[in-house]
Design a protein around this motif. Structure first.
Motif, PDB file in Angstrom:
ATOM      1  N   TYR A  50      31.895  36.988  32.100  1.00 47.48           N
ATOM      2  CA  TYR A  50      33.349  37.055  31.918  1.00 47.48           C
ATOM      3  C   TYR A  50      34.074  36.254  33.003  1.00 47.48           C
ATOM      4  N   SER A  95      37.516  40.311  27.967  1.00 46.88           N
ATOM      5  CA  SER A  95      38.001  39.949  29.302  1.00 46.88           C
ATOM      6  C   SER A  95      39.463  39.537  29.238  1.00 46.88           C
ATOM      7  N   TRP A 165      36.478  39.728  39.399  1.00 51.14           N
ATOM      8  CA  TRP A 165      35.247  40.112  38.715  1.00 51.14           C
ATOM      9  C   TRP A 165      34.022  39.401  39.284  1.00 51.14           C
TER      10      TRP A 165
END
Length: 378
Positions: A50, A95, A165
């Motif tokens: 992602y 995402s 992330w």
């Protein structure tokens, strides 16, 4: 001898006392530990994919208004096209769902910066460079002067959550490696690992620059002072763990139906609140994440799911249960890391301040799935 703090009268007083004694929102049990570490291993792999894609979109698809190939990370092949059409791929749509939730709810320094005069000036320079050969887009921009500016803000959120992330993916994969080496033995070890990762990366700069015809344009320069913890991690927890969006198809968006709170602050559709049972149904965004995680489950966790009552027929639901448990551990790490005073303080005044702080968090969690997981049999 230091007097023990007075027992809390909060409905979740037992959990508050557990936190004050160094415990976590999720109770200690071998089953909980295996589920949390195992699902975070899979989640770490998916987050890595992602984050790579979000950063690619922010940097390489800047002001591409119809980005047909944004999910290909710059590698467009016939094989990837067929996999994409057959849906044999990572579901990057999830995402973007999280990114848009974070952008819509706002909060934190990133949100404030994107409304600043400094950002608007930098964004307009990049917009002018990108559109100087496109008369049509220039005309659209004159008619709707905030249109492209909002697209640049969107790019900044792509980048912000992508960088966030990236750190979390590495943190979760390292957690799995430490578990395999026998270094992670309790839920408290998991919380300590995540808390250390958050603290160690707290001041990591969040920046974004794009290249247009060989020239670099800053959009989030280091001088803006945006950092990992307060400007991405904390707003992310608030937006995605707590608020999020109502799932289309499960509630009516009709204002007259009054199925959605009128005040944005009362939204409670985040990861800590979601009912796992609809997971797997069409139109439920977390289904995409759970499907992605099915491909990367460690064998020891997959074996537990196989021997459950329904076996693999409700695999996504089982993953969602484990995922929520893991997110309560991450939330614990955030709560402890942001506490006004060390949780182990012996100063009565500091203990009282911490107590009020914890009670504020518990107010938010009263209607979450927290109580469901207080039994180690769940």
């Amino acid at each position: 001898m230091v007097a023990a703090p007075i027992k809390s009268t909060h409905p979740l007083a037992d959990i508050i006392e557990r936190l004050e004694s160094g415990g976590a929102l999720l109770p200690e049990s071998p089953q909980n530990l295996v589920e949390v570490v195992g699902v975070l291993k899979s989640y770490g792999v998916v987050l890595g994919a992602y984050s790579k894609n979000l950063n690619f979109i922010a940097e390489k698809q800047f002001l591409v208004l119809f980005p047909f190939f944004k999910y290909f990370d710059g590698e467009i092949t016939t094989q990837k096209l067929f996999k994409h059409w057959w849906h044999d791929r990572i579901n990057y749509e999830f995402s973007e769902y999280c990114m848009k939730a974070m952008m819509w709810h706002g909060g934190g320094g990133l949100d404030a910066y994107l409304d600043s005069a400094e950002f608007i000036e930098l964004a307009k320079k990049a917009i002018a460079a990108k559109t100087k050969k496109n008369l049509f887009i220039q005309g659209v921009s004159k008619v709707f002067p905030d249109f492209l500016l909002e697209q640049v803000r969107l790019s900044c959120y792509y980048s912000g959550i992508g960088q966030f992330w990236t750190v979390m993916s590495e943190m979760f994969l390292e957690l799995s490696d430490r578990y395999d080496r026998g270094e992670i033995k309790t839920i408290q070890d998991v919380v300590n690992h995540v808390k250390a990762g958050l603290v160690n990366n707290a001041s990591l700069p969040i920046t974004l620059s794009v290249e247009i015809e060989g020239q670099t344009y800053d959009l989030m320069p280091k001088s803006a002072g945006l950092t990992f913890l307060m400007d991405t991690a904390v707003p992310y927890v608030e937006a995605v763990f707590f608020k999020s969006f109502p799932f289309m198809g499960t509630v009516s968006y009709n204002a007259q139906a009054r199925q959605i709170p009128l005040e944005q602050e009362r939204f409670s559709y985040g990861a800590l609140y979601a009912d796992p049972l609809p997971i797997g149904g069409g139109g439920i965004p977390p289904t995409l994440l759970m499907q992605d995680m099915t491909h990367y489950l460690p064998e020891y966790l997959h074996e537990i799911y196989r021997h459950s009552v329904r076996g693999e027929t409700d695999l996504r639901v089982q993953i969602c249960y484990s995922f929520q448990k893991s997110m309560f551990c991450v939330t614990t790490a955030a709560i402890l890391g942001l506490a006004p005073h060390p949780i182990e303080t012996q100063d009565p005044k500091e203990q009282e301040i911490n107590r009020r702080y914890l009670e504020g968090w518990m107010d938010k969690l009263l209607e979450s799935r927290l109580l469901t997981f207080q039994s180690c049999d769940v």
